[in-house]
Every structure is written in C-alpha cells, then in structure tokens.
Design a protein around this motif. Structure first.
Motif, mmCIF file in Angstrom:
data_model
loop_
_atom_site.group_PDB
_atom_site.id
_atom_site.type_symbol
_atom_site.label_atom_id
_atom_site.label_comp_id
_atom_site.label_asym_id
_atom_site.label_seq_id
_atom_site.Cartn_x
_atom_site.Cartn_y
_atom_site.Cartn_z
ATOM 1 N N LYS A 87 0.869 -1.176 0.000
ATOM 2 C CA LYS A 87 0.000 0.000 0.000
ATOM 3 C C LYS A 87 0.903 1.222 0.000
ATOM 4 C CE LYS A 87 -4.022 2.041 2.241
ATOM 5 N NZ LYS A 87 -5.070 1.847 3.243
ATOM 6 N N VAL A 88 0.838 2.018 -1.075
ATOM 7 C CA VAL A 88 1.730 3.163 -1.236
ATOM 8 C C VAL A 88 1.113 4.408 -0.609
ATOM 9 C CG1 VAL A 88 2.945 4.596 -2.917
ATOM 10 C CG2 VAL A 88 2.657 2.159 -3.357
ATOM 11 N N THR A 89 -0.148 4.670 -0.924
ATOM 12 C CA THR A 89 -0.886 5.799 -0.360
ATOM 13 C C THR A 89 -2.290 5.312 -0.013
ATOM 14 O OG1 THR A 89 -1.851 6.584 -2.443
ATOM 15 C CG2 THR A 89 0.373 7.396 -1.894
ATOM 16 N N ASN A 90 -3.133 6.202 0.445
ATOM 17 C CA ASN A 90 -4.525 5.830 0.725
ATOM 18 C C ASN A 90 -5.318 5.562 -0.547
ATOM 19 O OD1 ASN A 90 -4.262 5.926 3.485
ATOM 20 N ND2 ASN A 90 -4.936 8.042 3.648
ATOM 21 N N THR A 91 -4.752 5.917 -1.704
ATOM 22 C CA THR A 91 -5.460 5.716 -2.969
ATOM 23 C C THR A 91 -4.640 4.937 -3.992
ATOM 24 O OG1 THR A 91 -4.712 7.865 -3.777
ATOM 25 C CG2 THR A 91 -6.875 7.805 -2.690
ATOM 26 N N SER A 92 -3.612 4.230 -3.543
ATOM 27 C CA SER A 92 -2.838 3.425 -4.499
ATOM 28 C C SER A 92 -2.059 2.325 -3.800
ATOM 29 C CB SER A 92 -1.881 4.300 -5.308
ATOM 30 O OG SER A 92 -0.842 4.783 -4.494
ATOM 31 N N PHE A 93 -1.789 1.278 -4.560
ATOM 32 C CA PHE A 93 -0.891 0.223 -4.113
ATOM 33 C C PHE A 93 -0.144 -0.309 -5.322
ATOM 34 C CE2 PHE A 93 -4.967 -1.803 -4.929
ATOM 35 C CZ PHE A 93 -4.665 -2.999 -5.561
ATOM 36 N N LYS A 94 0.981 -0.947 -5.058
ATOM 37 C CA LYS A 94 1.761 -1.489 -6.157
ATOM 38 C C LYS A 94 2.003 -2.970 -5.935
ATOM 39 C CE LYS A 94 6.443 -0.508 -4.718
ATOM 40 N NZ LYS A 94 7.693 0.126 -4.910
ATOM 41 N N ILE A 95 2.158 -3.652 -7.056
ATOM 42 C CA ILE A 95 2.418 -5.087 -7.043
ATOM 43 C C ILE A 95 3.728 -5.328 -7.777
ATOM 44 C CG2 ILE A 95 1.591 -7.355 -7.733
ATOM 45 C CD1 ILE A 95 -1.258 -6.127 -7.821
ATOM 46 N N ASN A 96 4.694 -5.894 -7.077
ATOM 47 C CA ASN A 96 5.961 -6.304 -7.686
ATOM 48 C C ASN A 96 5.887 -7.807 -7.915
ATOM 49 O OD1 ASN A 96 6.536 -3.821 -6.043
ATOM 50 N ND2 ASN A 96 8.497 -4.055 -7.059
ATOM 51 N N VAL A 97 6.160 -8.221 -9.151
ATOM 52 C CA VAL A 97 6.095 -9.634 -9.510
ATOM 53 C C VAL A 97 7.456 -10.059 -10.047
ATOM 54 C CG1 VAL A 97 4.938 -11.342 -10.948
ATOM 55 C CG2 VAL A 97 3.650 -9.408 -10.064
ATOM 56 N N GLU A 98 7.967 -11.154 -9.528
ATOM 57 C CA GLU A 98 9.246 -11.683 -10.004
ATOM 58 C C GLU A 98 9.046 -12.395 -11.340
ATOM 59 O OE1 GLU A 98 10.814 -14.252 -6.991
ATOM 60 O OE2 GLU A 98 10.905 -12.642 -5.500
ATOM 61 N N GLU A 99 10.136 -12.577 -12.068
ATOM 62 C CA GLU A 99 10.076 -13.295 -13.330
ATOM 63 C C GLU A 99 9.555 -14.712 -13.104
ATOM 64 O OE1 GLU A 99 12.962 -14.700 -17.020
ATOM 65 O OE2 GLU A 99 13.847 -13.663 -15.310
ATOM 66 N N ASN A 100 8.711 -15.150 -14.010
ATOM 67 C CA ASN A 100 8.152 -16.499 -13.921
ATOM 68 C C ASN A 100 9.029 -17.457 -14.723
ATOM 69 O OD1 ASN A 100 6.661 -18.800 -13.793
ATOM 70 N ND2 ASN A 100 4.765 -17.905 -14.576
ATOM 71 N N THR A 101 9.790 -18.265 -14.027
ATOM 72 C CA THR A 101 10.669 -19.236 -14.686
ATOM 73 C C THR A 101 10.096 -20.649 -14.612
ATOM 74 O OG1 THR A 101 11.924 -19.530 -12.640
ATOM 75 C CG2 THR A 101 12.731 -17.867 -14.202
ATOM 76 N N THR A 102 8.856 -20.787 -14.184
ATOM 77 C CA THR A 102 8.250 -22.103 -13.975
ATOM 78 C C THR A 102 7.603 -22.680 -15.226
ATOM 79 O OG1 THR A 102 6.079 -21.248 -13.354
ATOM 80 C CG2 THR A 102 7.729 -21.482 -11.582
ATOM 81 N N ASN A 103 7.403 -21.852 -16.258
ATOM 82 C CA ASN A 103 6.674 -22.274 -17.466
ATOM 83 C C ASN A 103 5.231 -22.664 -17.165
ATOM 84 O OD1 ASN A 103 8.855 -21.849 -19.243
ATOM 85 N ND2 ASN A 103 9.703 -23.852 -18.702
ATOM 86 N N MET A 104 4.722 -22.215 -16.036
ATOM 87 C CA MET A 104 3.323 -22.431 -15.667
ATOM 88 C C MET A 104 2.699 -21.089 -15.314
ATOM 89 S SD MET A 104 3.708 -25.829 -13.266
ATOM 90 C CE MET A 104 1.985 -25.831 -12.852
ATOM 91 N N LYS A 105 1.439 -20.939 -15.657
ATOM 92 C CA LYS A 105 0.729 -19.715 -15.322
ATOM 93 C C LYS A 105 0.616 -19.593 -13.803
ATOM 94 C CE LYS A 105 -3.750 -19.549 -15.653
ATOM 95 N NZ LYS A 105 -5.141 -19.475 -16.092
#
Length: 126
Positions: A87-105
């Motif tokens: 949660k960055v502010t009261n009106t926003s949040f961010k999602i950090n996603v690592e690289e997917n090396t699993t070859n699966m969704k």
C-alpha cells in the motif's frame, strides 16, 4: 380468543423482523473503486500500480492456488513467494512480480475491504 390474536401478531412481527431483505450492516456500495479488477502480464519481472477512487480501504486477503491468507487494517505489505503487494498511499498500491521461470501460469486474487464492502483484483502471470 384474545390470546390467539396476540400470539399470531407476535409471530407476524418476529417473522417480519427476520426478513432476509434486512441490511443489518447498512448499504453496501463501491467505496473502493479499483482502477482495474484484472491484470495480465507476461513472464518477465513487472511492477504494476493500481489506484482507487476511495481512500479508506485495506487488504483483506490474498488467495493463490496453494493458500488464502487473511489480513487486517494494519497490514500494508504482503510478501508472497513470487510477489509483493505494498500500500503506497490511501489511494494506491503497487504489485511487484518476479520473473516467472516455472513455465506455468501463476495467479492470485487480492481482496480489498472497506467496511462491509469487498472488491477483488486478479493478477495473472504467464
């Protein structure tokens, strides 16, 4: 005879007061107003910023294939195996996603809460 009418009246009042149309917690309207309810990203590392129209909400839960974890108003950072939600502010949040090396969704469902209103965002990474 009078007791019969009294009993029928009391039962009628009780049945009416237990109606399923009652909204005990008050009206439920979208007070979060997510900018999107679904994000699809490729397998690369990514940072996504989501905004809200409301400024009073919190992370309620996050669900993946393996688990569902509940949160409360004080939790502003969620760390998963391959993601971090902040949660960055009261009106926003961010999602950090690592690289997917699993070859699966991979995907998760993040649920936000404001009072008795819930809204969800689904993130899908190929």
């Amino acid at each position: 005879m009078m007791i019969k009418y009294l009993v029928i009246s009391i039962w009628g009042i009780l049945l009416y007061s237990c109606s399923s149309n009652d909204n005990i917690d008050g009206p439920t309207t979208d007070s979060i107003k997510l900018s999107t309810n679904e994000i699809k990203i490729n397998k690369n590392e990514s940072v996504e910023t989501i905004t809200t129209g409301g400024n009073w909400w919190w992370f309620s839960s996050i669900k993946t294939d393996n688990s569902e974890i509940q949160y409360d108003e004080n939790d502003v950072v969620i760390n998963g195996d391959w993601y971090t939600v902040t949660k960055v502010t009261n009106t926003s949040f961010k999602i950090n996603v690592e690289e997917n090396t699993t070859n699966m969704k991979r995907e998760f469902t993040l649920t936000l809460r404001a009072g008795n209103y819930f809204d969800s965002l689904i993130l899908i990474q190929e």
